[in-house]
Design a protein around this motif. Structure first.
Motif, PDB file in Angstrom:
ATOM      1  N   SER A  45     -11.006  69.544  90.244  1.00 49.52           N
ATOM      2  CA  SER A  45     -10.816  70.312  89.013  1.00 49.52           C
ATOM      3  C   SER A  45      -9.370  70.663  88.674  1.00 49.52           C
ATOM      4  O   SER A  45      -9.077  70.977  87.523  1.00 49.52           O
ATOM      5  CB  SER A  45     -11.615  71.616  89.079  1.00 49.52           C
ATOM      6  OG  SER A  45     -12.989  71.355  89.159  1.00 49.52           O
ATOM      7  N   LEU A  46      -8.478  70.628  89.630  1.00 48.66           N
ATOM      8  CA  LEU A  46      -7.113  71.119  89.403  1.00 48.66           C
ATOM      9  C   LEU A  46      -6.386  70.374  88.290  1.00 48.66           C
ATOM     10  O   LEU A  46      -5.828  70.992  87.385  1.00 48.66           O
ATOM     11  CB  LEU A  46      -6.298  71.055  90.698  1.00 48.66           C
ATOM     12  CG  LEU A  46      -4.861  71.566  90.599  1.00 48.66           C
ATOM     13  CD1 LEU A  46      -4.847  73.059  90.277  1.00 48.66           C
ATOM     14  CD2 LEU A  46      -4.117  71.306  91.902  1.00 48.66           C
ATOM     15  N   ASN A  47      -6.390  69.050  88.326  1.00 53.94           N
ATOM     16  CA  ASN A  47      -5.678  68.292  87.287  1.00 53.94           C
ATOM     17  C   ASN A  47      -6.279  68.532  85.911  1.00 53.94           C
ATOM     18  O   ASN A  47      -5.544  68.655  84.928  1.00 53.94           O
ATOM     19  CB  ASN A  47      -5.657  66.798  87.614  1.00 53.94           C
ATOM     20  CG  ASN A  47      -4.715  66.472  88.756  1.00 53.94           C
ATOM     21  OD1 ASN A  47      -3.797  67.239  89.052  1.00 53.94           O
ATOM     22  ND2 ASN A  47      -4.946  65.348  89.404  1.00 53.94           N
ATOM     23  N   LEU A  48      -7.592  68.586  85.843  1.00 55.88           N
ATOM     24  CA  LEU A  48      -8.246  68.877  84.561  1.00 55.88           C
ATOM     25  C   LEU A  48      -7.830  70.249  84.057  1.00 55.88           C
ATOM     26  O   LEU A  48      -7.495  70.425  82.878  1.00 55.88           O
ATOM     27  CB  LEU A  48      -9.766  68.797  84.712  1.00 55.88           C
ATOM     28  CG  LEU A  48     -10.326  67.400  84.942  1.00 55.88           C
ATOM     29  CD1 LEU A  48     -11.757  67.480  85.459  1.00 55.88           C
ATOM     30  CD2 LEU A  48     -10.259  66.596  83.650  1.00 55.88           C
ATOM     31  N   PHE A  49      -7.851  71.230  84.945  1.00 57.73           N
ATOM     32  CA  PHE A  49      -7.462  72.589  84.583  1.00 57.73           C
ATOM     33  C   PHE A  49      -6.010  72.627  84.102  1.00 57.73           C
ATOM     34  O   PHE A  49      -5.708  73.191  83.054  1.00 57.73           O
ATOM     35  CB  PHE A  49      -7.648  73.518  85.785  1.00 57.73           C
ATOM     36  CG  PHE A  49      -7.218  74.928  85.524  1.00 57.73           C
ATOM     37  CD1 PHE A  49      -8.111  75.845  84.976  1.00 57.73           C
ATOM     38  CD2 PHE A  49      -5.933  75.356  85.821  1.00 57.73           C
ATOM     39  CE1 PHE A  49      -7.725  77.148  84.730  1.00 57.73           C
ATOM     40  CE2 PHE A  49      -5.534  76.655  85.574  1.00 57.73           C
ATOM     41  CZ  PHE A  49      -6.427  77.554  85.023  1.00 57.73           C
ATOM     42  N   ASP A  50      -5.110  72.022  84.881  1.00 55.79           N
ATOM     43  CA  ASP A  50      -3.687  72.041  84.533  1.00 55.79           C
ATOM     44  C   ASP A  50      -3.408  71.354  83.207  1.00 55.79           C
ATOM     45  O   ASP A  50      -2.419  71.671  82.536  1.00 55.79           O
ATOM     46  CB  ASP A  50      -2.851  71.403  85.637  1.00 55.79           C
ATOM     47  CG  ASP A  50      -2.686  72.309  86.845  1.00 55.79           C
ATOM     48  OD1 ASP A  50      -2.963  73.537  86.737  1.00 55.79           O
ATOM     49  OD2 ASP A  50      -2.287  71.791  87.906  1.00 55.79           O
ATOM     50  N   ASN A  51      -4.277  70.423  82.811  1.00 59.45           N
ATOM     51  CA  ASN A  51      -4.107  69.731  81.541  1.00 59.45           C
ATOM     52  C   ASN A  51      -4.899  70.378  80.404  1.00 59.45           C
ATOM     53  O   ASN A  51      -5.002  69.816  79.318  1.00 59.45           O
ATOM     54  CB  ASN A  51      -4.477  68.258  81.689  1.00 59.45           C
ATOM     55  CG  ASN A  51      -3.448  67.514  82.505  1.00 59.45           C
ATOM     56  OD1 ASN A  51      -2.252  67.689  82.305  1.00 59.45           O
ATOM     57  ND2 ASN A  51      -3.890  66.708  83.443  1.00 59.45           N
TER      58      ASN A  51
END
Length: 158
Positions: A45-51
């Motif tokens: 989830s981190l990359n999705l969240f950061d984007n």
């Protein structure tokens, strides 16, 4: 074009630091760290969240949880039906407690409904509809998914 977009996104995301002292910038902690988001959820989830893809970040976290329960239980179902069968307090595929006392049976029963409800109320709408979650709701969902995943991780069997 995507390279230019990612450069633009980085510039926009860093603009919030303009005017802050270097000490403030160095002390800033990622929201995942503040919330102690489970490492396996961070991985999906981190990359999705950061984007800024908050709904998708939530969906992926609960999809991870669904897949882990499916794998551990050996059941073919998913979502609500999977959780109701996997955590059934009378014949569970996954035991969260020893089921020796009334309290332990109640805990198994309660988490059965919590896991099942999370699939129906949080995961499913994001898998079927276009939802624009705000950042705080996403963080709340990811925190909740982390609690469920940690509960799953500390299970008694299998």
């Amino acid at each position: 074009m995507s390279d230019r977009l990612s450069v633009f996104e980085r510039i926009v995301r860093s603009a919030r630091h303009v005017g802050q002292s270097p000490i403030t910038e160095a002390r800033e902690v990622h929201p995942f760290d503040e919330r102690n988001i489970h490492p396996e959820i961070s991985a999906v989830s981190l990359n999705l969240f950061d984007n800024g893809h908050y709904s998708q970040a939530t969906f992926e976290a609960f999809k991870l949880l669904d897949n882990k329960v499916k794998s551990a239980s050996g059941l073919a179902e998913s979502g609500y039906k999977l959780m109701m069968a996997a955590f059934n307090e009378t014949n569970p595929k996954i035991r969260l407690t020893d089921l020796a006392t009334t309290s332990e049976k109640d805990e198994q029963l309660g988490f059965r409904y919590v896991f099942a409800g999370a699939m129906s109320a949080i995961r499913n709408p994001r898998g079927h509809d276009i939802i624009a979650d705000p950042i705080d709701l996403c963080l709340d969902h990811l925190s909740f998914a982390s609690v469920l995943l940690r509960t799953f991780d500390s299970r008694k069997a299998p």
